[in-house]
Enzyme design. Structure first.
Site, short mmCIF file in Angstrom:
data_model
loop_
_atom_site.label_atom_id
_atom_site.label_comp_id
_atom_site.label_asym_id
_atom_site.label_seq_id
_atom_site.Cartn_x
_atom_site.Cartn_y
_atom_site.Cartn_z
N ASP A 110 0.84 -1.18 0.00
CA ASP A 110 0.00 0.00 0.00
C ASP A 110 0.89 1.24 0.00
OD1 ASP A 110 -3.04 -0.82 1.87
OD2 ASP A 110 -2.25 -1.56 -0.02
N HIS A 163 3.39 -2.24 4.04
CA HIS A 163 3.37 -0.80 3.80
C HIS A 163 4.76 -0.35 3.39
CE1 HIS A 163 -0.44 -1.11 5.98
NE2 HIS A 163 -0.76 0.02 5.36
#
Length: 325
Positions: free
Chosen positions: A147, A294
């Site tokens: 992400d 992430h």
């Protein structure tokens, strides 16, 4: 929203559907400051994205709509715990016969390397609308996804590692990320990675009407196509929040919603160490795992090559989302 009282005498433990793990809402006579979410679970994607945005909101100057999504961890915990009855769309009720009950994706991690338990209703809905939360589990296949809420200086290193190890991953970007980092996004495309839609301004999709939802997705996909010549086919709902309405509408727009079965508390840039983050991922691996990382996290960038090599040593192979039926 009232702040959780740390000295409430009653002990109450309830499952809460948080974005990337089963969490427990706890109140007790003892200090519970660090007990909102148990160590054996994964913090919600809701918290992960909103805290990521909070950390960089001054530096990045995100869109006003995105900034409005920022909540504290306690507020997120309380609001998500009410998901079962929160069916309203903020300021603009949706005229639809489909349920708009807001749900947060969660899974219950295990160390037996088996497909984890997930939200039962969410699982049914994903099957109805061709969503993804795991891939081919008949063999030791892994699907690596990142992400990208904002750029923290580590994506180039991640791309270098993926190129060196010949692994194709998926990167879910926002409109702000595309506008600020066009070269990195172009590199993702050029090197054969999937670039997925994380919406333009990162709203919780069940809280916006159909017109706004379509605009959030289409404005980003159109800008991406104009810049790169490629198309977006996958969507990761902001904060892991969805409803039957949003799944159906985005499916009709040609998207597959992508969730996950492996994640960890890694949205903060300095969370964990390369060794601890790598070990957490490895403990939760299973055949067909969709791994959420992430890219803002330095430890993730540092451990990625080692993670890939050790997974391969254990017989796993990395696949693309494009290979999931």
């Amino acid at each position: 929203m009232a702040k959780i009282n740390k000295t409430v005498a009653l002990i109450l433990v309830t499952f809460v559907a948080l974005g990337s793990g089963v969490a427990y809402k706890i109140t007790s006579s003892q200090n519970v400051e660090n007990q909102i979410v148990q160590e054996s679970t994964v913090i919600s994607e809701t918290t992960s994205h909103t805290e990521t945005i909070t950390d960089k909101k001054e530096q990045q100057k995100p869109e006003e709509n995105l900034a409005q999504e920022i909540k504290t961890e306690e507020n997120v915990t309380e609001s998500v715990s009410k998901n079962g009855t929160d069916n309203e769309v903020v300021n603009n009720p949706v005229q639809s016969t489909l349920s708009n009950e807001k749900m947060g994706w969660y899974y219950k991690p295990n160390k037996e390397h088996k497909l984890p338990e997930v939200n039962a209703q969410g699982k049914i809905l994903l099957e109805m609308y061709r969503g993804i939360y795991h891939g081919d589990s008949s063999a030791k296949n892994l699907y690596l996804t990142f992400d990208e809420g904002y750029e923290n200086g580590y994506t180039a290193k991640i791309l270098d590692t993926l190129k060196e190890t010949n692994v194709k991953a998926a990167f879910f970007i926002t409109g702000d990320y595309l506008r600020r980092n066009p070269e990195l996004v172009q590199r993702m495309v050029n090197e054969g990675h999937v670039v997925g839609n994380h919406t333009d301004n990162h709203p919780s999709l069940p809280t916006v009407d159909n017109t706004k939802l379509e605009k959030e997705i289409s404005s980003l996909s159109n800008a991406f196509s104009q810049q790169t010549g490629a198309k977006m086919q996958y969507l990761r709902p902001p904060m892991g929040e969805y409803s039957e309405r949003t799944l159906k509408l985005t499916h009709e727009m040609g998207y597959r919603n992508v969730f996950w079965t492996v994640a960890m508390v890694d949205w903060q840039p300095d969370a964990g160490t390369p060794e601890s983050n790598k070990n957490t991922v490895k403990e939760r691996l299973h055949n067909g795992a969709v791994i959420l990382l992430h890219a803002v996290n330095k430890a993730n960038a540092d451990m990625l090559g080692s993670l890939i090599n050790e997974c391969r040593d254990e017989g796993y192979q990395f696949r693309s989302l494009n290979e999931i039926n």
